[in-house]
Motif scaffolding. Structure first.
Motif, PDB file in Angstrom:
ATOM      1  N   ASN A   1     -32.286  23.835 -24.615  1.00 50.45           N
ATOM      2  CA  ASN A   1     -33.136  22.942 -23.824  1.00 50.45           C
ATOM      3  C   ASN A   1     -32.299  22.057 -22.902  1.00 50.45           C
ATOM      4  O   ASN A   1     -32.659  21.838 -21.739  1.00 50.45           O
TER       5      ASN A   1
ATOM      6  N   SER B   1     -41.898  25.268 -20.051  1.00 51.68           N
ATOM      7  CA  SER B   1     -40.766  24.790 -20.852  1.00 51.68           C
ATOM      8  C   SER B   1     -40.176  23.500 -20.297  1.00 51.68           C
ATOM      9  O   SER B   1     -39.543  22.736 -21.028  1.00 51.68           O
TER      10      SER B   1
ATOM     11  N   SER C   1     -38.049  18.272 -21.477  1.00 55.05           N
ATOM     12  CA  SER C   1     -38.338  19.459 -22.282  1.00 55.05           C
ATOM     13  C   SER C   1     -39.722  19.319 -22.898  1.00 55.05           C
ATOM     14  O   SER C   1     -40.080  18.257 -23.422  1.00 55.05           O
TER      15      SER C   1
END
Length: 241
Positions: free
Chosen positions: A72, A145, A208
């Motif tokens: 991430n 995402s 994220s």
């Protein structure tokens, strides 16, 4: 004498081998002497396999969060670089062509972060669908995402708080505009918070996503335009607001 002793040893060894159970076999080394017994049914028991599987599962559970966090952070770092490059492209193109250029950010209906760099218009910011490109191009950021938000209420003007973006096909408020000299015309960088002399600046924030595109983690990256000359800096986490 040595030869006689060797023959006696082999006879005794062969006699012992014939008395062994079917689960074992005798191995004779290269010089003719018995070396060891080897189990023919050697392998893993069910309990041993279960223990190994459990150990693998425990190690995976320990390592997975760290690995996902690393992925991430790397994804956000790349997205942050792409945002910075897009803003710099708009500024440099404005100076090169001696025209006013804008850069806009949005999220489309498929939750993909989009960016557009284009000549500004005195009648407003009108964008065709072909003007939008996926952020970072070939970065291949999975849809949903990365969450995009800004504090931009209108071109070069911040609002009261950072909020998520919404896709609008014609008019886009998440915009930074540079004039023909590469500076920001009529900017509003906000009021410095209590105890500080530093204005918030125009912020493009990336975070994220957690489980869904409606919530974000504390892991953030942002690009901030701070001055009339279009000076930019990058920040992360709590400094992104």
């Amino acid at each position: 004498m040595e030869t006689i002793m060797r023959k006696l040893s082999l006879k005794l060894f062969n006699s012992n081998c014939r008395n062994e159970t079917s689960k074992q076999r005798c191995v004779v080394n290269r010089v003719g002497y018995p070396s060891e017994y080897i189990q023919q049914d050697a392998g893993f028991s069910l309990i041993e396999l279960i223990v190994v599987i459990l150990m693998i599962g425990i190690l995976s559970a320990i390592a997975a969060p760290g690995w996902l966090g690393f992925v991430n952070r790397q994804r956000l770092n790349k997205a942050q670089d792409a945002v910075l490059a897009s803003i710099q492209q708009a500024q440099q193109t404005a100076k090169k062509n001696k025209l006013s250029y804008s850069v806009s950010f949005t999220t489309n209906s498929a939750n993909v972060v989009k960016v557009a760099v284009y000549p500004s218009s005195s009648s407003g910011i009108a964008l065709s669908d072909n003007s939008w490109q996926s952020l970072g191009g070939d970065l291949q950021i999975p849809a949903g995402s990365v969450l995009l938000s800004t504090n931009i209420a209108s071109p070069n003007t911040i609002g009261t708080a950072i909020s998520s973006t919404a896709y609008v096909s014609t008019t886009q408020p998440n915009t930074i505009t540079f004039d023909y000299m590469g500076t920001l015309p009529n900017p509003s960088f906000g009021t410095p918070p209590t105890g500080s002399t530093d204005a918030p600046g125009l912020k493009i924030v990336l975070a994220s996503a957690i489980n869904s595109v409606s919530s974000s983690s504390s892991v953030k990256r942002c690009v901030i335009v701070k001055t009339l000359l279009g000076s930019m800096l990058t920040a992360k986490d709590d400094k992104c607001g």
